[in-house]
Write an enzyme that holds these catalytic residues in place. Structure first.
Site, PDB file in Angstrom:
ATOM      1  N   PRO A   2       1.987   4.369  -2.642  1.00  7.45           N
ATOM      2  CA  PRO A   2       2.038   3.730  -3.960  1.00  7.45           C
ATOM      3  C   PRO A   2       3.176   4.297  -4.812  1.00  7.45           C
ATOM      4  O   PRO A   2       3.312   5.508  -4.927  1.00  7.45           O
ATOM      5  CB  PRO A   2       0.682   4.069  -4.584  1.00  7.45           C
ATOM      6  CG  PRO A   2      -0.115   4.761  -3.550  1.00  7.45           C
ATOM      7  CD  PRO A   2       0.790   5.181  -2.449  1.00  7.45           C
ATOM      8  N   GLU A   3       3.989   3.420  -5.382  1.00 12.06           N
ATOM      9  CA  GLU A   3       5.056   3.858  -6.275  1.00 12.06           C
ATOM     10  C   GLU A   3       4.650   3.532  -7.713  1.00 12.06           C
ATOM     11  O   GLU A   3       3.555   3.026  -7.946  1.00 12.06           O
ATOM     12  CB  GLU A   3       6.371   3.185  -5.855  1.00 12.06           C
ATOM     13  CG  GLU A   3       6.715   3.506  -4.397  1.00 12.06           C
ATOM     14  CD  GLU A   3       8.109   3.074  -3.956  1.00 12.06           C
ATOM     15  OE1 GLU A   3       8.970   2.808  -4.796  1.00 12.06           O
ATOM     16  OE2 GLU A   3       8.332   3.023  -2.722  1.00 12.06           O
ATOM     17  N   LYS A  55       4.227   8.184 -11.061  1.00 14.45           N
ATOM     18  CA  LYS A  55       3.147   7.908 -10.125  1.00 14.45           C
ATOM     19  C   LYS A  55       1.831   8.555 -10.568  1.00 14.45           C
ATOM     20  O   LYS A  55       0.881   8.612  -9.796  1.00 14.45           O
ATOM     21  CB  LYS A  55       3.528   8.415  -8.736  1.00 14.45           C
ATOM     22  CG  LYS A  55       4.838   7.803  -8.216  1.00 14.45           C
ATOM     23  CD  LYS A  55       5.189   8.379  -6.858  1.00 14.45           C
ATOM     24  CE  LYS A  55       6.582   7.953  -6.440  1.00 14.45           C
ATOM     25  NZ  LYS A  55       7.002   8.617  -5.192  1.00 14.45           N
ATOM     26  N   ARG A 247      13.023  11.384   4.544  1.00 14.31           N
ATOM     27  CA  ARG A 247      12.514  10.018   4.356  1.00 14.31           C
ATOM     28  C   ARG A 247      13.624   9.054   4.775  1.00 14.31           C
ATOM     29  O   ARG A 247      14.771   9.216   4.381  1.00 14.31           O
ATOM     30  CB  ARG A 247      12.165   9.768   2.878  1.00 14.31           C
ATOM     31  CG  ARG A 247      11.204  10.774   2.264  1.00 14.31           C
ATOM     32  CD  ARG A 247       9.790  10.638   2.784  1.00 14.31           C
ATOM     33  NE  ARG A 247       9.248   9.303   2.577  1.00 14.31           N
ATOM     34  CZ  ARG A 247       8.738   8.867   1.433  1.00 14.31           C
ATOM     35  NH1 ARG A 247       8.689   9.650   0.388  1.00 14.31           N
ATOM     36  NH2 ARG A 247       8.251   7.643   1.321  1.00 14.31           N
TER      37      ARG A 247
END
Ligand SMILES: [Zn+2]
Length: 257
Positions: A2-3, A55, A247
């Protein structure tokens, strides 16, 4: 993962069903919170506001107590009408707040803590957060200042994932925003102009705002599209791990410079 847009959207839904409603019950079914006595500490208190920064989600109660949550990779907020089937199994619920009409549930929450309002201001992790990409008024000046204080040899894509520079962007919006603004995520931060950095922030904001309002949506241009032609110039999109956390970042070597 979730961003910021997902968290802002969750805050919006939770706010609509909890603020100024009578809270009927608060339960913390997960064993980790068994001894925290949140139901007693929050009993009879109304929820004043629910808001997001990056977040992080903050549920502020009357008095001085705030529930702080961060979903990391696994967590989820759900809002349900009473009796409606939950999106995840009951045993995965860490927090259940019920009104006469609704249940608000946090599932699989790795960070869920009750803190005083003043601690939310002085907590090191929280006070270090950069400007929220989805704030009503984005603080571009603060973003640039933080970016310039960071290591100038750090890749730009990695630097904007750092929540101390910019809060709310995750791996997907990083890749998409760099593409939209035609900025190479591999460029050293010291070589990225203020104009380019702000163009990326603007692109991220524009893409994330509808998701924050209506639920997550993306029309992917490069994210997880390695080997496919770039929608802008036709060069094949590439994907490669970047930064300390490795990432994967996706970009078009043809038109992102
Ligand atoms: Zn291209």
């Amino acid at each position: 993962m979730p961003e910021g847009d997902t968290i802002h959207y969750a805050a919006r839904r939770v706010r609509a069903v909890l603020v100024d409603r009578e809270i009927r019950s608060i339960e913390t079914p997960h064993p980790r919170h068994r001894h925290d006595r949140w139901p007693e500490r929050l009993s009879g208190l109304a929820v004043k506001s629910v808001d997001a920064h990056g977040k992080h989600l903050f549920m502020r109660f009357e008095g001085d107590l705030t529930l702080h949550s961060h979903l990391r990779m696994t967590g989820k907020w759900g809002t349900y009408r009473r009796g409606e089937r939950w999106g995840r199994a009951r045993r995965r619920a860490w927090l259940v707040i019920a009104t006469d009409e609704h249940e608000v549930v946090e599932f699989d929450g790795p960070v869920l803590e009750l803190m005083t309002e003043s601690r939310t201001r002085f907590d090191l992790r929280l006070s270090a957060l950069g400007p929220d990409i989805l704030a009503e008024e984005f603080d571009g000046r603060s973003f640039l200042r933080r970016l310039r204080d960071d290591d100038p040899t750090r890749g730009f894509g990695d630097a904007i994932l750092d929540q101390r520079n910019l809060a709310g962007i995750g791996n997907l919006w990083k890749a998409e925003a760099c593409f939209t603004a035609a900025v190479d995520p591999w460029k050293k931060t010291g070589h990225v102009t203020d104009h380019e950095a702000l163009a990326v922030a603007r692109a991220a904001r524009a893409a994330m705002q509808p998701s924050a309002k209506n639920g997550f949506r993306v029309k992917r241009q490069v994210y997880e599209r390695g080997g496919l032609p770039c929608p802008r110039c036709g060069t094949l999109v590439r994907g490669r791990g970047q930064g300390d956390d490795n990432r994967t970042t996706w970009w078009c070597p043809g038109c992102q410079t």
